[in-house]
Design an enzyme around this catalytic site. Sequence first.
Site, PDB file in Angstrom:
ATOM      1  N   ASP A  16       0.734  -1.022   0.165  1.00 31.81           N
ATOM      2  CA  ASP A  16      -0.009   0.030   0.108  1.00 31.81           C
ATOM      3  C   ASP A  16       0.770   1.329  -0.210  1.00 31.81           C
ATOM      4  OD1 ASP A  16      -2.525   1.495   0.224  1.00 31.81           O
ATOM      5  OD2 ASP A  16      -2.374   1.221   2.395  1.00 31.81           O
ATOM      6  N   GLU A  87      -6.776   4.931  -8.867  1.00 32.81           N
ATOM      7  CA  GLU A  87      -8.161   5.999  -8.107  1.00 32.81           C
ATOM      8  C   GLU A  87      -8.955   6.788  -9.068  1.00 32.81           C
ATOM      9  OE1 GLU A  87     -10.566   6.606  -3.438  1.00 32.81           O
ATOM     10  OE2 GLU A  87      -7.990   5.950  -3.757  1.00 32.81           O
ATOM     11  N   LYS A 123      -9.359   2.348  -8.988  1.00 26.42           N
ATOM     12  CA  LYS A 123      -9.999   2.616  -7.295  1.00 26.42           C
ATOM     13  C   LYS A 123     -11.613   3.179  -8.136  1.00 26.42           C
ATOM     14  CE  LYS A 123      -8.070   1.752  -3.729  1.00 26.42           C
ATOM     15  NZ  LYS A 123      -7.278   2.317  -2.309  1.00 26.42           N
ATOM     16  N   THR A 147     -13.822   1.005  -2.798  1.00 25.08           N
ATOM     17  CA  THR A 147     -12.849   1.720  -1.925  1.00 25.08           C
ATOM     18  C   THR A 147     -14.006   2.381  -0.655  1.00 25.08           C
ATOM     19  OG1 THR A 147     -10.241   2.457  -1.013  1.00 25.08           O
ATOM     20  CG2 THR A 147     -11.908   3.252  -2.971  1.00 25.08           C
ATOM     21  N   PHE A 169     -11.897  -1.744   5.041  1.00 24.87           N
ATOM     22  CA  PHE A 169     -10.911  -0.631   5.817  1.00 24.87           C
ATOM     23  C   PHE A 169     -11.349  -1.513   7.480  1.00 24.87           C
ATOM     24  CE2 PHE A 169      -9.687   3.809   3.671  1.00 24.87           C
ATOM     25  CZ  PHE A 169      -9.875   2.719   2.342  1.00 24.87           C
TER      26      PHE A 169
END
Length: 314
Positions: A16, A87, A123, A147, A169
Amino acid sequence: MSALDSLAASTVVVVDTADLDLLSRWSARDATTNPSLIRKAAADPRYARLVAAAVSGSADVNERLDALLVAFGVQILQRLPGRVSTEVDARLSHDTEGTLRRARALMARYAAQGVPRERVLIKIAATWEGIVAARMLEAEGIHCNLTLLFSFAQAQACAAAGVKLISPFVGRITDWHRLQAGGAWDAEQRRGANDPGVQAVRRIWHYYKQQGVPTEVMAASFRDLDQIAALAGCDLLTIPPALLDALAASDRAMPRQLDAAQAGPAIDPLPPVLSQQNFAQGMRADRMATEKLQEGVRLFSADTEAVLSQLAAA
């Protein structure tokens, strides 16, 4: 064997970060990026030439942003064997048509660089509008990573939409519960399998496996090694550099905790269709998810604005 090696025996490890110099440190397959990581990387002097080259072709700041995202994505894919998650502008999280336009534009840029579609995940925030956009993109062969996912309702909608991958998350879910509990929070008692974020991901993972949902589950937003250990066996785990280093330095065993062969009988029913009414009802019933989704969109949008300001001055 390190804890990282032990974990990799049952789970695909994803890094990440957008820090290109770190990617070869671990045996990760994929990488994820987000507006916060791109903002940090774009401000790093090590990548000044990459940023300058990416944004030199257009005066339009949004086109510059997309060019920058793809430039980092291409560099990441040169260093890793798998996929990169890129994203869409977070400010479009509640705009289906806007998300579609920018997602297609990103994929066109990757195609122009010779990157095959299967190596890119677009994303998108798991808002209702984002999930609808993802369903349409998947139908076009553009795979998506949904996400800012905090709730079972979001996971059900993503399953019904046929998205490629979701990113629940873990840490942010637990953060919310810790804040609500205040002084009553028992950190020791809520570790590992008793962690609220871990429990949320486990429910989603079991639901997908029990119902035969092909959508991949990639747990994200980790706070400690206990959360990671409790989710060993999840399809993928995207882990920040500090925790990857901690795993590599540890000899802690990471035995499989999630096994698709032992997912058990189906408990939660699979929604037959993608329903805005069901989605809205599920979100209304989950204050944590509603608050964290709104907060996540707001923070990622602020980071996007910060990157745009940097690019406007470039």
